[in-house]
Scaffold this motif. Structure first.
Motif, PDB file in Angstrom:
ATOM      1  N   THR A  12       0.798  -1.222   0.000  1.00 36.37           N
ATOM      2  CA  THR A  12       0.000   0.000   0.000  1.00 36.37           C
ATOM      3  C   THR A  12       0.824   1.263   0.000  1.00 36.37           C
ATOM      4  O   THR A  12       0.267   2.346   0.048  1.00 36.37           O
ATOM      5  CB  THR A  12      -0.917   0.053   1.237  1.00 36.37           C
ATOM      6  N   PRO A  25       2.238   0.491  -4.088  1.00 40.77           N
ATOM      7  CA  PRO A  25       1.171   0.007  -4.922  1.00 40.77           C
ATOM      8  C   PRO A  25       1.372   0.455  -6.353  1.00 40.77           C
ATOM      9  O   PRO A  25       0.680   0.025  -7.257  1.00 40.77           O
ATOM     10  CB  PRO A  25      -0.072   0.678  -4.340  1.00 40.77           C
ATOM     11  N   ARG A 205      -2.716   5.269  -2.607  1.00 37.91           N
ATOM     12  CA  ARG A 205      -3.471   4.144  -3.167  1.00 37.91           C
ATOM     13  C   ARG A 205      -4.780   4.612  -3.787  1.00 37.91           C
ATOM     14  O   ARG A 205      -5.225   4.077  -4.800  1.00 37.91           O
ATOM     15  CB  ARG A 205      -3.740   3.129  -2.056  1.00 37.91           C
ATOM     16  N   ALA A 209      -2.738   5.409  -8.165  1.00 40.49           N
ATOM     17  CA  ALA A 209      -2.662   4.139  -8.885  1.00 40.49           C
ATOM     18  C   ALA A 209      -3.331   4.296 -10.252  1.00 40.49           C
ATOM     19  O   ALA A 209      -4.386   4.917 -10.376  1.00 40.49           O
ATOM     20  CB  ALA A 209      -3.337   3.043  -8.076  1.00 40.49           C
TER      21      ALA A 209
END
Length: 340
Positions: A12, A25, A205, A209
């Motif tokens: 994470t 991540p 996260r 991402a």
């Protein structure tokens, strides 16, 4: 430090912390295109040593520079290493203003804030205690993820780990003695720094991402923004140093170039080769190495409750990272086969 980030939590975090050993991540889950020249176990050991010694380097750096100056020098050196890596790999910078805005927040939460807090904390607490406080990041991360991340569901094992971990924190701090001899402000800053990492990891996260940019590009840009933030803040709270003492200067440069720059590159290699679960195990070696370095090199005193409490913290942190097969199956994002 982590923390990773580092440089800092299982699957994470964005690296670049150190003090922590997080797994990004944003890291590319695909396998490496070629076999690295150095066995992954040696790189794992090197990463553990680099991040473990970061707390000693912070302490030595504060002997010659103000905490904000230590952090600024660290970020400058780390950014230079990643900029060089980006140039060699011909990585492009993120293109959208939205991405840069999210990176600025990530830089504050994962770099500027925790790095500065650890530097200020080590003015009054031993590097050994700072390293152990850093080990609480997985505990904070587990507690926060239960609220912020819908795919992370509490299990009896993870809740037990959370309780065990914070029992270890109380042991380290000597709660049964009324926290006698404890510097509250320094300890609070170190714990707040450790809390800042999972807050940043959750933010990353949720926002960064799938942006289309590589992990190296995002992290290099993040460190650059953290450097800009510290460059703006440092002159407001410090005056220019009278000189550049040798050991503090070398410590700050090493802290950035190795603990914030090289460590990120090592971590990416480990994540792609052996997977995030194995790579994140470096977290459990950091406080051990930080404690050994503080005692052996700096001559810091160590009472029985410090190593005992640290082991309890690490045991609790390990339990909080245990995820069932069902949980792993529900977790979003690509998965890869890991090797041990």
């Amino acid at each position: 430090m982590s923390a990773p980030p580092a440089p800092g939590t299982p699957a994470t975090a964005t690296p670049g912390t150190k003090q922590t050993a997080p797994v990004s991540p944003l890291a590319d889950p695909a396998g490496p295109t070629g076999r690295p020249a150095l066995d992954w176990r040696l790189r794992f050991a090197a990463l553990s040593l680099i991040w473990g010694f970061s707390f000693l380097l912070i302490k030595v750096g504060t002997h010659g520079y103000a905490p904000f100056q230590v952090t600024l020098g660290r970020l400058l050196s780390g950014t230079a290493v990643l900029a060089l890596a980006m140039a060699v790999k011909r990585e492009r910078l993120p293109r959208t203003a939205r991405t840069w805005g999210h990176l600025a927040v990530a830089a504050f939460l994962l770099n500027a804030l925790p790095f500065s807090l650890f530097a200020y904390a080590e003015l009054t607490i031993p590097s050994t205690l700072a390293g152990i406080c850093n080990a609480t990041s997985p505990l904070w991360g587990m507690a926060l993820s239960l609220v912020a991340l819908s795919e992370d569901r509490p299990t009896r094992r993870r809740v037990a780990g959370l309780g065990l971990g914070f029992l270890g924190v109380l042991t380290v701090l000597g709660a049964w003695q009324g926290f006698s001899g404890l510097d509250f402000s320094g300890t609070a800053m170190a714990l707040l720094a450790s809390l800042s990492y999972p807050v940043g990891w959750i933010y990353v996260r949720r926002t960064l991402a799938g942006t289309g940019s590589s992990a190296l590009s995002l992290t290099g840009s993040q460190l650059f923004l953290g450097t800009v933030q510290l460059a703006l803040v440092t002159p407001l709270f410090t005056s220019a140093p009278d000189g550049f003492p040798l050991w503090p200067t070398l410590s700050v440069v090493a802290l950035g170039a190795l603990g914030t720059g090289l460590a990120v590159l090592l971590q990416y290699g480990l994540v792609t080769e052996v997977g995030p679960t194995t790579a994140q195990m470096v977290t459990y070696f950091i406080p051990v190495i930080a404690t050994a370095a503080g005692v052996a090199v700096l001559g810091e005193q160590l009472s029985w409750n410090t190593p005992v409490g640290a082991l309890v913290v690490l045991a609790g942190a390990a339990l909080t990272q245990n995820r069932s097969r069902a949980t792993e199956a529900r977790a979003p994002g690509p998965r890869r086969r890991e090797r041990s």
